[in-house]
Design a protein around this motif. Structure first.
Motif, PDB file in Angstrom:
ATOM      1  N   SER A  48      19.135 -33.238   5.905  1.00 41.93           N
ATOM      2  CA  SER A  48      18.569 -32.023   6.574  1.00 41.93           C
ATOM      3  C   SER A  48      20.132 -31.593   7.373  1.00 41.93           C
ATOM      4  O   SER A  48      21.013 -30.910   7.890  1.00 41.93           O
ATOM      5  CB  SER A  48      18.024 -30.640   6.645  1.00 41.93           C
ATOM      6  OG  SER A  48      16.523 -31.375   5.807  1.00 41.93           O
TER       7      SER A  48
ATOM      8  N   ASN B 292      23.849 -32.224   6.671  1.00 41.67           N
ATOM      9  CA  ASN B 292      23.738 -30.979   5.836  1.00 41.67           C
ATOM     10  C   ASN B 292      25.144 -29.713   7.153  1.00 41.67           C
ATOM     11  O   ASN B 292      25.732 -29.359   7.052  1.00 41.67           O
ATOM     12  CB  ASN B 292      23.326 -30.698   5.111  1.00 41.67           C
ATOM     13  CG  ASN B 292      23.360 -31.096   3.754  1.00 41.67           C
ATOM     14  OD1 ASN B 292      24.343 -32.183   3.706  1.00 41.67           O
ATOM     15  ND2 ASN B 292      22.237 -31.057   2.650  1.00 41.67           N
TER      16      ASN B 292
ATOM     17  N   ILE C  24      26.001 -31.457  -5.312  1.00 40.45           N
ATOM     18  CA  ILE C  24      25.411 -32.429  -5.009  1.00 40.45           C
ATOM     19  C   ILE C  24      25.158 -33.278  -5.863  1.00 40.45           C
ATOM     20  O   ILE C  24      25.135 -33.309  -7.362  1.00 40.45           O
ATOM     21  CB  ILE C  24      23.750 -31.883  -5.502  1.00 40.45           C
ATOM     22  CG1 ILE C  24      24.180 -30.231  -4.112  1.00 40.45           C
ATOM     23  CG2 ILE C  24      22.809 -32.489  -4.681  1.00 40.45           C
ATOM     24  CD1 ILE C  24      22.874 -29.761  -3.783  1.00 40.45           C
TER      25      ILE C  24
ATOM     26  N   ASP D  37      26.796 -33.550  -1.320  1.00 43.03           N
ATOM     27  CA  ASP D  37      25.647 -33.868  -0.493  1.00 43.03           C
ATOM     28  C   ASP D  37      25.122 -34.638  -1.199  1.00 43.03           C
ATOM     29  O   ASP D  37      24.867 -35.122  -2.834  1.00 43.03           O
ATOM     30  CB  ASP D  37      24.125 -32.332  -0.621  1.00 43.03           C
ATOM     31  CG  ASP D  37      23.052 -32.864  -0.656  1.00 43.03           C
ATOM     32  OD1 ASP D  37      22.823 -34.167  -0.223  1.00 43.03           O
ATOM     33  OD2 ASP D  37      22.596 -31.916  -0.430  1.00 43.03           O
TER      34      ASP D  37
ATOM     35  N   CYS E 281      22.778 -36.750  -0.934  1.00 45.71           N
ATOM     36  CA  CYS E 281      21.211 -36.931  -0.008  1.00 45.71           C
ATOM     37  C   CYS E 281      20.470 -38.102  -0.827  1.00 45.71           C
ATOM     38  O   CYS E 281      19.136 -39.211  -0.762  1.00 45.71           O
ATOM     39  CB  CYS E 281      20.491 -36.329   0.247  1.00 45.71           C
ATOM     40  SG  CYS E 281      21.143 -36.035   1.630  1.00 45.71           S
TER      41      CYS E 281
ATOM     42  N   SER F 206      20.882 -39.367   3.470  1.00 47.71           N
ATOM     43  CA  SER F 206      18.946 -38.809   3.879  1.00 47.71           C
ATOM     44  C   SER F 206      18.346 -40.362   3.576  1.00 47.71           C
ATOM     45  O   SER F 206      18.323 -40.670   2.321  1.00 47.71           O
ATOM     46  CB  SER F 206      18.292 -37.760   3.360  1.00 47.71           C
ATOM     47  OG  SER F 206      16.999 -38.406   3.329  1.00 47.71           O
TER      48      SER F 206
ATOM     49  N   TYR G  26      14.686 -40.190   4.097  1.00 55.95           N
ATOM     50  CA  TYR G  26      13.449 -39.970   4.017  1.00 55.95           C
ATOM     51  C   TYR G  26      12.624 -40.677   3.153  1.00 55.95           C
ATOM     52  O   TYR G  26      13.596 -41.684   2.148  1.00 55.95           O
ATOM     53  CB  TYR G  26      13.835 -38.784   3.363  1.00 55.95           C
ATOM     54  CG  TYR G  26      11.967 -37.992   3.827  1.00 55.95           C
ATOM     55  CD1 TYR G  26      11.320 -37.257   4.737  1.00 55.95           C
ATOM     56  CD2 TYR G  26      11.364 -37.579   1.945  1.00 55.95           C
ATOM     57  CE1 TYR G  26      10.220 -37.160   5.057  1.00 55.95           C
ATOM     58  CE2 TYR G  26      10.605 -36.428   2.730  1.00 55.95           C
ATOM     59  CZ  TYR G  26       8.888 -36.977   3.597  1.00 55.95           C
ATOM     60  OH  TYR G  26       7.711 -36.131   4.609  1.00 55.95           O
TER      61      TYR G  26
ATOM     62  N   LEU H 242      15.261 -32.447  -8.567  1.00 57.09           N
ATOM     63  CA  LEU H 242      15.137 -31.104  -7.004  1.00 57.09           C
ATOM     64  C   LEU H 242      14.625 -30.150  -6.829  1.00 57.09           C
ATOM     65  O   LEU H 242      13.794 -30.717  -6.256  1.00 57.09           O
ATOM     66  CB  LEU H 242      16.796 -30.993  -7.245  1.00 57.09           C
ATOM     67  CG  LEU H 242      17.886 -31.029  -5.856  1.00 57.09           C
ATOM     68  CD1 LEU H 242      17.653 -31.699  -5.344  1.00 57.09           C
ATOM     69  CD2 LEU H 242      19.085 -30.651  -6.295  1.00 57.09           C
TER      70      LEU H 242
HETATM   71  C1  LIG Z   1      19.857 -33.260  -2.273  1.00 55.57           C
HETATM   72  C2  LIG Z   1      19.419 -33.486  -1.702  1.00 55.57           C
HETATM   73  N1  LIG Z   1      19.953 -32.427   0.161  1.00 55.57           N
HETATM   74  C3  LIG Z   1      19.210 -32.748   0.983  1.00 55.57           C
HETATM   75  C4  LIG Z   1      17.885 -33.287   1.550  1.00 55.57           C
HETATM   76  C5  LIG Z   1      17.606 -32.948   2.550  1.00 55.57           C
HETATM   77  O1  LIG Z   1      16.714 -34.458   2.862  1.00 55.57           O
HETATM   78  P1  LIG Z   1      15.780 -34.475   4.487  1.00 55.57           P
HETATM   79  O2  LIG Z   1      14.733 -34.811   3.564  1.00 55.57           O
HETATM   80  O3  LIG Z   1      16.327 -35.927   4.880  1.00 55.57           O
HETATM   81  O4  LIG Z   1      16.268 -33.335   5.794  1.00 55.57           O
HETATM   82  C6  LIG Z   1      17.445 -33.524   0.567  1.00 55.57           C
HETATM   83  C7  LIG Z   1      15.673 -33.905   0.679  1.00 55.57           C
HETATM   84  O5  LIG Z   1      15.528 -35.009  -0.516  1.00 55.57           O
HETATM   85  C8  LIG Z   1      18.113 -34.025  -0.838  1.00 55.57           C
HETATM   86  O6  LIG Z   1      17.028 -34.111  -2.064  1.00 55.57           O
END
Ligand SMILES: Cc1ncc(COP(=O)(O)O)c(C=O)c1O
Length: 413
Positions: free
Chosen positions: A81, A84, A158, A184, A186, A208, A210, A354
């Motif tokens: 996040s 972004n 994305i 994006d 992530c 990301s 995470y 998502l």
């Molecule tokens: C497409 C996408 N963008 C942004 C994020 C945000 O990442 P974070 O959880 O590391 O903040 C995620 C989270 O899973 C995501 O799937």
């Protein structure tokens, strides 16, 4: 640094502990035991150094990461996040040549994550939503005609669950029309279209780390770019607007040269990230194999009757799957809620694709962003779609059979 004897002792302790946390039950979580002994050891090493805050270890991870994806620069932050957020604010920053201005419009697919959207709104830009493709859940590039792109200054694309839109054409289109492109990524670290990493086709690529992403450090993220100007802006905005991490700074002064946030990562997450990145190609290979095995087992089940639709990677893509997307066949659509309940009761973790159709989210109504028209593909994906994880270790037959048996229970729901 710890000595080799200390390392052996620690590895023994970690191995014993790993044994204790392995889940002996039948379950199918999004990710099981995502850290190996070396990841944990590298984290402990940072703790033992008593220096947790961002320093050379983060810089090393940034260099390794940039090399892995093939970008000139990489800036680590504390989440995807934040990655972004940084790219959004870099695009409107006064230090950026041809920057975006407040009120400029950006195009974003209706299937998006909350923080794929909000940072760009928070930076003063105006969203225009567009529908997604039913094949890969990503932006439909062949539908981006002049009318759709009128006054669009930025596209946020994305790369969902490891898959990709028609990224080459999207990137060419953006170059031709002077539209900025943020990818994006992530959910797609390690995916490559024609040998070029997703996340490197646009002006900024965000990642990301995470839990359950292709690599994880608990929390963490990265922004990549190829322009030095962007790199310097990202680094300054990441930490207070201070020029502390900028080359040729005025020494020993508290010089705040820009606006800023504090989005710095911890070195402990960078150390774990370095360790995980080394295993990424291997984990990608295993996830691919597991996905093929699961599909083959479902399709060979005696009760197989096209209850589900599965997804291939776009042509030319070497995919690094984040999850295993599944669409219920139209005639089973009504059973989705009951099926999700049944799978979760049987310890099979599921997630929407998502966020589903993001335009249905209360936050969109709260800010009066809901467009009048419907996005049928996004809505259908919300109503028929879900995903399960794909483990980074080879699935046993027993586990695959368990999963398949539970998925085929749909006939009895
Ligand atoms: C497409 C996408 N963008 C942004 C994020 C945000 O990442 P974070 O959880 O590391 O903040 C995620 C989270 O899973 C995501 O799937």
């Amino acid at each position: 640094m710890i000595t080799s004897t200390e390392e052996k002792i620690l590895l023994n302790i970690i191995k014993n502990n790993q044994g204790k946390i392995v889940n002996k039950d039948f379950s199918y979580p999004l990710l099981e035991n995502g850290f190996d002994e070396t990841d944990i050891l590298r984290g402990i090493e940072v703790l033992l150094s008593r220096k947790l805050t961002m320093s050379q270890i983060t810089e090393k991870f940034e260099r390794n990461f940039a090399k892995y994806v093939g970008s000139k620069y990489a800036v680590m932050v504390n989440s995807g996040s934040s990655a972004n957020l940084l790219s959004a604010f870099a695009l409107v920053n006064p230090k950026k040549e041809n920057r975006l201005r407040s009120g400029d419009k950006f195009l974003i697919p209706a299937i998006c994550w909350s923080t794929s959207l909000w940072p760009f709104i928070q930076s003063g830009l105006k969203p225009v939503f567009t529908d997604v493709s039913k094949k890969d859940f990503c932006i439909q590039v062949d539908e981006l005609d002049n009318k759709k792109l009128k006054n669009i200054k930025l596209i946020v694309s994305i790369n969902i669950l490891g898959n990709s839109p028609d990224i080459k054409n999207l990137s060419n289109l953006c170059k031709k029309k002077n539209i900025y492109l943020v990818e994006d990524t992530c959910e797609a670290l390690g995916s490559k279209m024609n040998s070029k990493s997703l996340g490197t086709y646009g002006d900024f690529g965000t990642f990301s780390f995470y839990y359950s992403h292709q690599i994880t450090s608990g929390e963490g993220g990265m922004v990549v770019c190829n322009k030095k100007e962007d790199y310097e802006i990202l680094r300054t905005l990441r930490a207070h607007g201070w020029d502390r991490h900028v080359k040729n700074r005025k020494q020993n002064t508290f010089n705040f040269v820009n606006s800023g946030f504090n989005l710095r990562p911890l070195d402990i997450t960078a150390a774990i990230g370095i360790s995980q990145l080394k295993r990424l190609n291997e984990m990608k290979k295993i996830r691919n194999l597991n996905k093929v095995e699961i599909i083959s087992c479902i399709k060979n089940h005696p009760e197989w009757n096209n209850q589900y639709e599965f997804f291939e990677a776009r042509k030319g893509l070497s995919p690094s799957w984040f999850g295993f997307p599944i669409l219920l066949n139209n005639k089973y659509r009504q059973k989705k809620i009951l099926l999700m309940k049944y799978l979760n009761q049987n310890k099979i973790e599921t997630r929407p694709i998502l966020s589903g159709n993001f335009l249905n989210q209360p936050s969109v109504s709260l800010y009066n962003l809901k467009p009048k028209k419907n996005f049928n593909n996004a809505q259908e994906i919300e109503e028929r779609g879900f995903f399960i994880g794909i483990p980074t270790t080879v699935l046993t037959n027993q586990k695959i059979n368990y999963l398949v048996k539970k998925l085929m229970f749909i006939e009895r729901i």
